[in-house]
Write a protein that holds these residues in place. Structure first.
Motif, PDB file in Angstrom:
ATOM      1  N   UNK A   1       0.895  -0.872   0.092  1.00 12.10           N
ATOM      2  CA  UNK A   1      -0.184  -0.315   0.543  1.00 12.10           C
ATOM      3  C   UNK A   1       0.686   1.421   0.217  1.00 12.10           C
ATOM      4  N   UNK A   2       1.944   1.208   0.751  1.00 12.49           N
ATOM      5  CA  UNK A   2       2.398   2.156   0.245  1.00 12.49           C
ATOM      6  C   UNK A   2       4.159   2.220  -0.700  1.00 12.49           C
ATOM      7  N   UNK A   3       4.934   1.054  -0.387  1.00 14.53           N
ATOM      8  CA  UNK A   3       6.025   0.876  -1.199  1.00 14.53           C
ATOM      9  C   UNK A   3       6.389   0.672  -2.618  1.00 14.53           C
ATOM     10  N   UNK A   4       5.246  -0.104  -3.130  1.00 13.59           N
ATOM     11  CA  UNK A   4       5.246  -0.385  -4.397  1.00 13.59           C
ATOM     12  C   UNK A   4       4.612   0.868  -4.628  1.00 13.59           C
ATOM     13  N   UNK A   5       3.311   1.116  -4.287  1.00 17.05           N
ATOM     14  CA  UNK A   5       2.448   2.394  -5.341  1.00 17.05           C
ATOM     15  C   UNK A   5       3.330   3.317  -5.539  1.00 17.05           C
ATOM     16  N   UNK A   6       3.896   3.717  -4.156  1.00 18.69           N
ATOM     17  CA  UNK A   6       5.176   5.088  -3.984  1.00 18.69           C
ATOM     18  C   UNK A   6       6.246   4.525  -5.314  1.00 18.69           C
ATOM     19  N   UNK A   7       6.505   3.825  -5.445  1.00 17.39           N
ATOM     20  CA  UNK A   7       7.368   3.558  -5.960  1.00 17.39           C
ATOM     21  C   UNK A   7       9.167   3.852  -5.547  1.00 17.39           C
ATOM     22  N   UNK A   8       9.211   3.534  -3.882  1.00 16.41           N
ATOM     23  CA  UNK A   8       9.785   3.572  -2.660  1.00 16.41           C
ATOM     24  C   UNK A   8      11.836   3.161  -3.934  1.00 16.41           C
ATOM     25  N   UNK A   9      12.345   4.359  -3.893  1.00 15.92           N
ATOM     26  CA  UNK A   9      13.830   3.341  -4.059  1.00 15.92           C
ATOM     27  C   UNK A   9      14.650   3.705  -2.748  1.00 15.92           C
ATOM     28  N   UNK A  10      15.034   1.688  -2.688  1.00 17.73           N
ATOM     29  CA  UNK A  10      15.241   1.379  -1.533  1.00 17.73           C
ATOM     30  C   UNK A  10      16.555   0.786  -1.578  1.00 17.73           C
TER      31      UNK A  10
END
Ligand SMILES: [Zn+2]
Length: 393
Positions: A175-184
């Motif tokens: 719900x957060x990492x994938x939709x917001x395409x976090x650069x990890x």
């Protein structure tokens, strides 16, 4: 550890002991700045936080203990001065649960994140080992990093509802990492690292991604080798490499992110029982894991030293990159004036590099010990330009 797949571990661990010896790479170079920080970590604070987490009782979804534990975590970070604190709320079986996400902004790559995480929920007991240990270590790393500059941004995450099926971490990733395409940059998970009272606890298992998708497995293997080296550098522990399974890095690795993790070698027989209490684990081992984890976190986040020495840089004249540097530093000089010297000084004031000035110069830092240096350029009017350079690697 989550209950689902903890049974098959011992069978394959023997194989991985053999593999791990062949995978030991050349030791990471020690960093005296990191050593000082590790030596000054709050081992009493670490133990007190483990005790507090344990004292809340059994933190299953729907319990008051789980909510109390969450509120304590959140207020502790606030007391330490963290301001970017967010709550990821989700529902499990009719109960509202909360992941706690604390963010520290990086100086060079504010949009690239190192995640340091552990679950704080427990199952059918106070969970001193599983996972009071990971909870307290993540907290202490955050406390120590609070006022230290890091090149990458850091997210300290305390996941909930791990024990009932990685519900909290999966919710956050989906719900957060994938939709917001976090650069990890990487996910560093700590789960059940307390050891077993009465046994010789001197090995920590470093876990790497060995499952599909395979695109991220090589990077996970490399970062796990690095983790192994760093643990040996900053603690008294030995390490083994094994495979990642059944804890909160799973939802990240399934989405292609790079993960690594720590898990105890001697597995507690008290997981998910009322006997998962501090007395049944090995506090000295837990503290060594904490030291190694902090040393690794300093490296992973690219923590670097700043000093009071004034930096005088005219960027119209002098630029140097990358900084921090691990190998080649590119120095560019405009308004070229012949006959001047470029020096690299260490913190003891010794010149470790001197060269006549050229417009573009490459300086190889790879053989220099890690730490802070000063790039000094003499100028016509006698006032040298000074730029701080951090060597990492
Ligand atoms: Zn666990």
């Amino acid at each position: 550890m989550n209950i689902v797949s903890s049974f098959s571990k011992n069978i394959t661990v023997v194989f991985f002991i053999l593999v791990s010896f062949s995978l030991q790479m050349q030791a990471q170079e020690s960093n005296s700045y990191y050593e000082t920080i590790v030596e000054n970590m709050g081992l009493d604070m670490l133990e007190a936080n483990l005790q507090q987490h344990t004292d809340f009782g059994s933190k299953d979804p729907g319990t008051e203990a789980l909510v109390n534990s969450f509120n304590w975590l959140k207020s502790t970070y606030e007391e330490w001065g963290y301001e970017d604190i967010s709550i990821d709320t989700f529902n499990y079986s009719g109960n509202e649960c909360y992941n706690l996400i604390v963010t520290k902004t990086g100086t060079h790559y504010p949009n690239k994140y190192v995640i340091i995480d552990g679950h704080y929920d427990t199952r059918n007991g106070p969970g001193a080992n599983d996972n009071g240990t990971g909870t307290a270590i993540v907290m202490e790393i955050a406390r120590m990093l609070k006022d230290i500059d890091t090149e990458y941004s850091v997210r300290f995450i305390h996941f909930s509802a791990e024990e009932v099926g990685l519900i909290g971490s999966r919710h956050y990733v989906e719900n957060t990492v994938v939709p917001e395409a976090h650069d990890i940059q990487l996910v560093f998970n700590i789960d059940a690292v307390g050891g077993v009272n009465g046994m010789t606890n001197d090995i920590i298992v470093c876990e790497r991604d060995e499952s599909a998708p395979n695109t991220n497995n090589a990077a996970s293997a490399a970062i796990t080798d690095t983790l192994s080296n760093l643990i040996q550098l900053y603690s008294s522990l030995n390490t083994e490499i094994s495979y990642a399974y059944s804890t909160d890095y799973i939802p990240f690795m399934e989405e292609g992110y790079v993960i690594t993790g720590l898990y105890e070698k001697n597995e507690t027989p008290y997981a998910h029982t009322p006997n998962d209490i501090i007395e049944n684990m090995d506090l000295d081992y837990f503290k060594e894991v904490a030291k190694g984890s902090l040393g690794a976190s300093l490296y992973f986040t690219r923590a670097y030293e700043t000093t009071d020495i004034e930096e005088i840089v005219d960027i119209e004249i002098l630029s140097a990159y990358p900084n921090p540097v691990s190998a080649i530093l590119n120095v560019q000089i405009n308004n070229f004036e012949q006959g001047h010297k470029l020096r690299i000084m260490n913190q003891q004031g010794q010149a470790v590099f001197i060269q006549d000035l050229y417009m573009d110069t490459k300086i190889d830092f790879s053989e220099f010990p890690n730490g802070l240096y000063f790039l000094v350029l003499e100028t016509e009017d006698g006032e040298p330009l000074v730029k701080k350079i951090n060597k990492i690697g």
